[in-house]
Design a protein around this motif. Sequence first.
Motif, mmCIF file in Angstrom:
data_model
loop_
_atom_site.group_PDB
_atom_site.id
_atom_site.type_symbol
_atom_site.label_atom_id
_atom_site.label_comp_id
_atom_site.label_asym_id
_atom_site.label_seq_id
_atom_site.Cartn_x
_atom_site.Cartn_y
_atom_site.Cartn_z
ATOM 1 N N GLY A 195 -7.362 1.645 -6.040
ATOM 2 C CA GLY A 195 -6.820 2.681 -5.170
ATOM 3 C C GLY A 195 -7.193 2.435 -3.723
ATOM 4 O O GLY A 195 -8.363 2.193 -3.408
ATOM 5 N N MET A 196 -6.167 2.493 -2.847
ATOM 6 C CA MET A 196 -6.383 2.312 -1.419
ATOM 7 C C MET A 196 -5.733 3.477 -0.674
ATOM 8 O O MET A 196 -5.391 4.489 -1.281
ATOM 9 C CB MET A 196 -5.848 0.948 -0.988
ATOM 10 C CG MET A 196 -6.609 -0.208 -1.640
ATOM 11 S SD MET A 196 -6.123 -1.869 -1.092
ATOM 12 C CE MET A 196 -4.601 -2.098 -1.999
ATOM 13 N N SER A 197 -5.567 3.333 0.643
ATOM 14 C CA SER A 197 -5.126 4.465 1.465
ATOM 15 C C SER A 197 -3.882 5.167 0.915
ATOM 16 O O SER A 197 -3.814 6.394 0.906
ATOM 17 C CB SER A 197 -4.842 3.993 2.896
ATOM 18 O OG SER A 197 -6.024 3.574 3.540
ATOM 19 N N GLY A 198 -2.895 4.402 0.459
ATOM 20 C CA GLY A 198 -1.634 4.996 0.062
ATOM 21 C C GLY A 198 -1.549 5.487 -1.371
ATOM 22 O O GLY A 198 -0.602 6.194 -1.720
ATOM 23 N N ASP A 199 -2.529 5.131 -2.194
ATOM 24 C CA ASP A 199 -2.385 5.464 -3.622
ATOM 25 C C ASP A 199 -3.689 5.898 -4.294
ATOM 26 O O ASP A 199 -3.761 5.928 -5.519
ATOM 27 C CB ASP A 199 -1.784 4.268 -4.370
ATOM 28 C CG ASP A 199 -2.595 2.985 -4.223
ATOM 29 O OD1 ASP A 199 -3.801 3.052 -3.921
ATOM 30 O OD2 ASP A 199 -2.019 1.890 -4.412
ATOM 31 N N PHE A 200 -4.695 6.268 -3.500
ATOM 32 C CA PHE A 200 -5.984 6.525 -4.158
ATOM 33 C C PHE A 200 -5.981 7.790 -5.001
ATOM 34 O O PHE A 200 -6.725 7.892 -5.979
ATOM 35 C CB PHE A 200 -7.143 6.519 -3.150
ATOM 36 C CG PHE A 200 -7.201 7.695 -2.207
ATOM 37 C CD1 PHE A 200 -7.757 8.904 -2.602
ATOM 38 C CD2 PHE A 200 -6.742 7.573 -0.911
ATOM 39 C CE1 PHE A 200 -7.828 9.979 -1.725
ATOM 40 C CE2 PHE A 200 -6.808 8.640 -0.026
ATOM 41 C CZ PHE A 200 -7.346 9.852 -0.439
ATOM 42 N N GLU A 201 -5.094 8.768 -4.682
ATOM 43 C CA GLU A 201 -5.030 9.961 -5.535
ATOM 44 C C GLU A 201 -4.555 9.594 -6.939
ATOM 45 O O GLU A 201 -5.073 10.104 -7.942
ATOM 46 C CB GLU A 201 -4.099 11.021 -4.932
ATOM 47 C CG GLU A 201 -4.706 11.778 -3.762
ATOM 48 C CD GLU A 201 -4.190 11.331 -2.417
ATOM 49 O OE1 GLU A 201 -4.308 12.103 -1.445
ATOM 50 O OE2 GLU A 201 -3.666 10.199 -2.326
ATOM 51 N N THR A 202 -3.583 8.693 -7.016
ATOM 52 C CA THR A 202 -3.105 8.214 -8.314
ATOM 53 C C THR A 202 -4.221 7.498 -9.057
ATOM 54 O O THR A 202 -4.408 7.681 -10.268
ATOM 55 C CB THR A 202 -1.913 7.253 -8.115
ATOM 56 O OG1 THR A 202 -0.859 7.956 -7.462
ATOM 57 C CG2 THR A 202 -1.408 6.715 -9.443
ATOM 58 N N ALA A 203 -4.991 6.683 -8.331
ATOM 59 C CA ALA A 203 -6.103 5.962 -8.953
ATOM 60 C C ALA A 203 -7.151 6.922 -9.501
ATOM 61 O O ALA A 203 -7.680 6.730 -10.601
ATOM 62 C CB ALA A 203 -6.729 5.003 -7.939
ATOM 63 N N VAL A 233 -10.645 2.692 1.185
ATOM 64 C CA VAL A 233 -9.780 3.268 2.214
ATOM 65 C C VAL A 233 -10.212 2.762 3.586
ATOM 66 O O VAL A 233 -11.379 2.887 3.956
ATOM 67 C CB VAL A 233 -9.821 4.809 2.177
ATOM 68 C CG1 VAL A 233 -8.914 5.393 3.262
ATOM 69 C CG2 VAL A 233 -9.399 5.318 0.794
ATOM 70 N N GLY A 234 -9.253 2.186 4.328
ATOM 71 C CA GLY A 234 -9.577 1.626 5.635
ATOM 72 C C GLY A 234 -8.918 2.346 6.779
ATOM 73 O O GLY A 234 -9.494 3.212 7.425
ATOM 74 N N SER A 235 -7.644 1.995 7.050
ATOM 75 C CA SER A 235 -6.967 2.505 8.246
ATOM 76 C C SER A 235 -6.842 4.024 8.264
ATOM 77 O O SER A 235 -6.840 4.642 9.332
ATOM 78 C CB SER A 235 -5.582 1.862 8.380
ATOM 79 O OG SER A 235 -4.802 2.110 7.224
ATOM 80 N N ALA A 236 -6.759 4.657 7.102
ATOM 81 C CA ALA A 236 -6.644 6.119 7.069
ATOM 82 C C ALA A 236 -7.927 6.798 7.546
ATOM 83 O O ALA A 236 -7.906 7.966 7.940
ATOM 84 C CB ALA A 236 -6.295 6.592 5.655
#
Length: 219
Positions: free
Chosen positions: A188-196, A206-209
């Motif tokens: 899970g990263m910035s765009g999909d971590f809720e799914t993860a 999570v980086g840029s967020a």
Amino acid sequence: MSLAGIRARLEAAEIAAGRPPGKVSLIAVSKLQPPGRVAAVLDAGHRVFGENRVQEAAEKWPAWTARYEGVELHLLGPLQTNKARQAMALFDVIHSLDRPKLATTIARLADELGACPDLFVQVNTGEEPQKAGVAPGEADGFVAECRGLGLPVVGLMCIPPAEEEPALHFALLAKIAERNGLAGLSMGMSGDFETAVALGATHVRVGSAIFGERPGPGG
């Protein structure tokens, strides 16, 4: 977005998944970020960070870990065997254990040093030729091989293909981890971590967020 905003989103995702808030580790990915931005996140009290390159981490983190107590540093990017000794001195956790040669090198160094970072096996869930990681069908055997070397494998990591539904890859990683008795899931990263988080992630990256977009070559 900001650190506070991401923390709020992460807590909401944990609650939505029926998980206790605060259990998922938020790794702030600080690669290529200006020092001022990283220091601001440190000053805000965050202590878990991720880097992709050993050399970059070596250049900037020793000063910060001396200044700020309790920093936990994670290596997220590929690790060359000739950088393994340096990585083991710098990082608390390595997420990119992906081949037998690296496993035997880390095992030898761990025996020599008397210590070893926690390790995640990277699984190439999309079987993409340009990506590191063991193929899903080889993951069980590789985990067993690493355990036979006495390595502290705590979980699995994946980076899903950009054009595919990440949930399918997160579910696959969770299934492989479960049958191997591994509790850790770095996904899970910035765009999909809720799914993860909904599918069992224990660590999200999570980086840029958190920091903002990385500066360009001249920035």
